[in-house]
Scaffold this active site. Structure first.
Site, mmCIF file in Angstrom:
data_model
loop_
_atom_site.group_PDB
_atom_site.id
_atom_site.type_symbol
_atom_site.label_atom_id
_atom_site.label_comp_id
_atom_site.label_asym_id
_atom_site.label_seq_id
_atom_site.Cartn_x
_atom_site.Cartn_y
_atom_site.Cartn_z
ATOM 1 N N CYS A 8 0.871 -1.186 0.000
ATOM 2 C CA CYS A 8 0.000 0.000 0.000
ATOM 3 C C CYS A 8 0.897 1.221 0.000
ATOM 4 C CB CYS A 8 -0.922 0.009 1.215
ATOM 5 S SG CYS A 8 -1.897 1.526 1.357
ATOM 6 N N HIS A 13 -3.631 -4.417 -10.318
ATOM 7 C CA HIS A 13 -4.520 -3.305 -10.645
ATOM 8 C C HIS A 13 -5.029 -3.423 -12.072
ATOM 9 C CE1 HIS A 13 -3.565 -0.797 -7.100
ATOM 10 N NE2 HIS A 13 -2.404 -1.435 -7.169
ATOM 11 N N GLU A 34 -10.774 -0.886 -3.873
ATOM 12 C CA GLU A 34 -9.695 -1.760 -3.432
ATOM 13 C C GLU A 34 -10.239 -3.114 -2.977
ATOM 14 O OE1 GLU A 34 -6.262 -0.335 -1.375
ATOM 15 O OE2 GLU A 34 -7.064 1.710 -1.313
ATOM 16 N N CYS A 62 -5.351 5.719 -3.124
ATOM 17 C CA CYS A 62 -4.580 4.469 -3.214
ATOM 18 C C CYS A 62 -3.240 4.803 -3.850
ATOM 19 C CB CYS A 62 -5.337 3.423 -4.043
ATOM 20 S SG CYS A 62 -4.433 1.871 -4.260
ATOM 21 N N GLY A 66 -2.411 2.307 -6.572
ATOM 22 C CA GLY A 66 -3.359 2.585 -7.654
ATOM 23 C C GLY A 66 -3.003 3.840 -8.421
#
Length: 279
Positions: free
Chosen positions: A71, A162, A212, A221, A224
């Site tokens: 993350c 992703h 997510e 994110c 992301g």
């Protein structure tokens, strides 16, 4: 048990100092503590531990108790946490997550840590490594039909998987609550997927919302953001340094366009509150 709640652009996690605290069942604790009605409330749980291959280890759980590989917002918060508590006395150090090491550079000001820059590593584009089921070696602008609606996705792993979809309308007007779960659990993604829905503002700015896996919509994110910038560059939509506008704030990411080169992400890491809770 003592805890600290922090956020990066509204992507909030509960941080446990694993140098001082021990959890018997980390996954169970993540579910209980993350509950926004009966717990502290967060997108998940982060435990900061010693590492054998880096300066620190970040152990991450989603709000549903599932482990996550990386993350970007959380790792910035871990970086600020360990620096502010004098676990490290340099502005450059390393943090491990699920066996992968990330390189941290703190941007310091008069009042301490202002921003955190992270070398997020090179993007993974091979379909089998993301992973995503496809007959192509890489999934770039590939059509996918979900609930009768056509999207064009570009799939990238930044340590976690992703799928980035560029859409014509503002993401704020997009039916994320409908399509997010349908993407997350689509059979094309054997380990589920984080889904980004993005609109180009211009070649240096992107608006994006994210769903997510294991958590649902979050206000930001980090991985992301990196995946979205990589996807925009691969599709010829963006320059090499881009600001991504998220519901919780702005993050910057840069990538050369060379598959072997790292993506660099820069953003804030903020405290919310600290406390003590019985488990």
């Amino acid at each position: 048990m003592k805890f600290t709640k922090m956020h990066g652009c509204g992507n909030d996690y509960i941080y446990i100092d694993g140098f001082r605290e021990t959890l018997e069942n980390e996954a169970e604790a993540a579910v209980k503590l993350s509950d926004r009605h009966f717990g502290i409330g967060a997108d998940g749980l982060i435990i900061i531990k010693p590492s054998e291959i880096a300066d620190f280890e970040m152990v991450m759980y989603n709000a549903d108790g599932s482990r996550a590989e990386m993350c970007g917002n959380a790792i910035r918060c871990v970086a600020r946490y360990v620096y502010d508590r004098h676990y490290v006395n340099t502005a450059e150090f390393t943090i491990e997550s699920m066996g992968k090491v990330k390189y941290i550079s703190l941007i310091l000001g008069k009042n301490g840590v202002e921003l955190v820059k992270v070398d997020m590593g090179a993007p993974v584009l091979k379909a089998r490594d993301v992973p995503v089921e496809s007959s192509r070696q890489s999934v770039i602008n590939e059509k996918i039909t979900v609930d009768g609606t056509d999207f064009y996705m570009t799939c990238v792993s930044m340590g976690n998987p992703h799928a980035v979809m560029f859409i014509d309308k503002s993401p704020r007007e997009f039916e994320l609550e409908k399509f997010g779960p349908l993407f997350e659990n689509n059979k094309l993604f054997p380990r589920r997927i984080n889904a980004e829905f993005a609109k180009m503002i211009d070649r240096k700015n992107i608006e994006m919302r994210v769903w997510e896996r294991g958590t649902g919509e979050t206000l930001a994110c980090g991985t992301g953001t990196c995946a979205t910038v990589v996807a925009a560059i691969l599709n010829g939509y963006a320059d090499h340094d881009v600001t991504v506008h998220l519901l919780g704030g702005k993050l910057k990411a840069g990538w050369s366009g060379n598959e072997q080169d790292s993506v660099f992400m820069t953003g804030p890491a903020e405290y919310v509150f600290s406390g003590e809770i019985d488990l």
